[in-house]
Write a protein that holds these residues in place. Structure first.
Motif, mmCIF file in Angstrom:
data_model
loop_
_atom_site.group_PDB
_atom_site.id
_atom_site.type_symbol
_atom_site.label_atom_id
_atom_site.label_comp_id
_atom_site.label_asym_id
_atom_site.label_seq_id
_atom_site.Cartn_x
_atom_site.Cartn_y
_atom_site.Cartn_z
ATOM 1 N N ALA A 173 -23.463 -72.648 1.644
ATOM 2 C CA ALA A 173 -24.008 -73.219 0.411
ATOM 3 C C ALA A 173 -22.918 -73.726 -0.527
ATOM 4 N N TRP A 174 -21.660 -73.468 -0.203
ATOM 5 C CA TRP A 174 -20.570 -73.909 -1.074
ATOM 6 C C TRP A 174 -20.159 -75.354 -0.791
ATOM 7 N N HIS A 175 -20.588 -75.907 0.351
ATOM 8 C CA HIS A 175 -20.331 -77.312 0.705
ATOM 9 C C HIS A 175 -18.839 -77.626 0.722
ATOM 10 N N LEU A 176 -18.094 -76.816 1.469
ATOM 11 C CA LEU A 176 -16.653 -77.003 1.582
ATOM 12 C C LEU A 176 -16.325 -77.856 2.799
ATOM 13 N N ALA A 177 -15.150 -78.471 2.762
ATOM 14 C CA ALA A 177 -14.731 -79.301 3.894
ATOM 15 C C ALA A 177 -14.218 -78.461 5.053
ATOM 16 N N ALA A 178 -13.800 -77.228 4.770
ATOM 17 C CA ALA A 178 -13.293 -76.325 5.802
ATOM 18 C C ALA A 178 -13.511 -74.898 5.333
ATOM 19 N N ALA A 179 -13.410 -73.977 6.278
ATOM 20 C CA ALA A 179 -13.588 -72.572 5.919
ATOM 21 C C ALA A 179 -12.488 -72.125 4.963
ATOM 22 N N PRO A 180 -12.799 -71.300 3.974
ATOM 23 C CA PRO A 180 -11.779 -70.795 3.057
ATOM 24 C C PRO A 180 -10.720 -69.990 3.810
ATOM 25 N N GLN A 181 -9.530 -69.984 3.258
ATOM 26 C CA GLN A 181 -8.419 -69.235 3.835
ATOM 27 C C GLN A 181 -7.919 -68.212 2.814
ATOM 28 N N LEU A 182 -7.589 -67.012 3.291
ATOM 29 C CA LEU A 182 -7.065 -65.952 2.451
ATOM 30 C C LEU A 182 -5.664 -65.576 2.913
ATOM 31 N N ILE A 183 -4.780 -65.367 1.955
ATOM 32 C CA ILE A 183 -3.453 -64.846 2.263
ATOM 33 C C ILE A 183 -3.195 -63.675 1.332
ATOM 34 N N ALA A 184 -2.978 -62.516 1.915
ATOM 35 C CA ALA A 184 -2.750 -61.307 1.125
ATOM 36 C C ALA A 184 -1.273 -61.165 0.791
ATOM 37 N N PRO A 185 -0.945 -60.496 -0.304
ATOM 38 C CA PRO A 185 0.465 -60.214 -0.605
ATOM 39 C C PRO A 185 1.048 -59.259 0.419
#
Length: 232
Positions: free
Chosen positions: A106-118
């Motif tokens: 439902a967020w209508h993004l162009a690609a899957a979100p990416q996470l980078i942890a400290p």
């Protein structure tokens, strides 16, 4: 009666209201009792109002979870325990982790979100971290940088992405990672208006160069420390 219970709070405020009524009633007493009644009434009302407010704050933050802790007979936890995020097992290095919550469609993004942890995410399971949210035209790894003391979240919006559509993002992120509600947004030019309308009006930095990440890191609060015990 529990020190953090609702009955004690209601009783305290009921007594405060009663003290106000009694003070008003006795305000016009004649004779030598007039001033003592006024002074005692004002002191009692003020003390009860302060106590009532303090009980509400204590109920929210658990500074003194029990009467024993208030009296110094028990250790006091200054920071509540932190629940593990669902992705804690994979957020253990600087490597980008693809984040695919069910709500992402439902967020209508162009690609899957990416996470980078400290780097210290896995080593400090009792900490929660602020967030650097990157709104960019691509979520390629080259565009995302790890940030000291913060979780980096990269989103690639489209023309159909709106602030309303992303309203549940923070809640979903808190379910999957150990984060606070404090964040700074780094936004490419096309997404400046999207960043400006973000709930809570967090700080917005145009661009996402290395210098921008350093500035965002400086603007963020330090991660919460692990629970500590005060000496009894």
């Amino acid at each position: 009666m529990s020190l953090v219970g609702l009955p004690l709070i209601l009783l305290t405020w009921a007594l405060a209201i009663g003290a106000v009524a009694a003070t008003v009633r006795g305000w016009r007493l004649a004779g030598r009792w007039r001033m003592p009644v006024r002074i005692v009434g004002l002191v009692v009302v003020e003390a009860l109002v302060v106590a009532g407010a303090g009980l509400i704050v204590n109920r929210q933050d658990s500074f003194y979870p029990s009467w024993q802790a208030l009296g110094g007979a028990a250790s006091v936890v200054t920071v509540p325990s932190t629940s593990a995020g669902r992705l804690d097992g994979t957020l253990d290095s600087h490597a980008a982790v693809t984040w695919s919550p069910p709500e992402a469609a439902a967020w209508h993004l162009a690609a899957a979100p990416q996470l980078i942890a400290p780097s210290d995410y896995a080593a400090t399971p009792a900490r929660t971290f602020p967030v650097i949210l990157v709104l960019t035209t691509t979520t390629e790894a080259a565009e995302i940088r790890p940030a000291a003391g913060a979780l980096t979240v990269a989103l690639a919006p489209t023309a159909d992405t709106t602030v309303a559509a992303l309203a549940d993002l923070s809640g979903r992120l808190a379910r999957d990672a150990r984060v606070t509600d404090r964040l700074v947004i780094l936004a490419d030019g096309p997404w400046a208006s999207l960043a400006a309308g973000w709930p809570g009006r967090p700080p917005v930095i145009a661009g996402h160069t290395a210098a921008d990440f350093e500035r965002a890191t400086r603007d963020l609060p330090a991660p919460l420390a692990a629970p500590e015990e005060l000496p009894s």
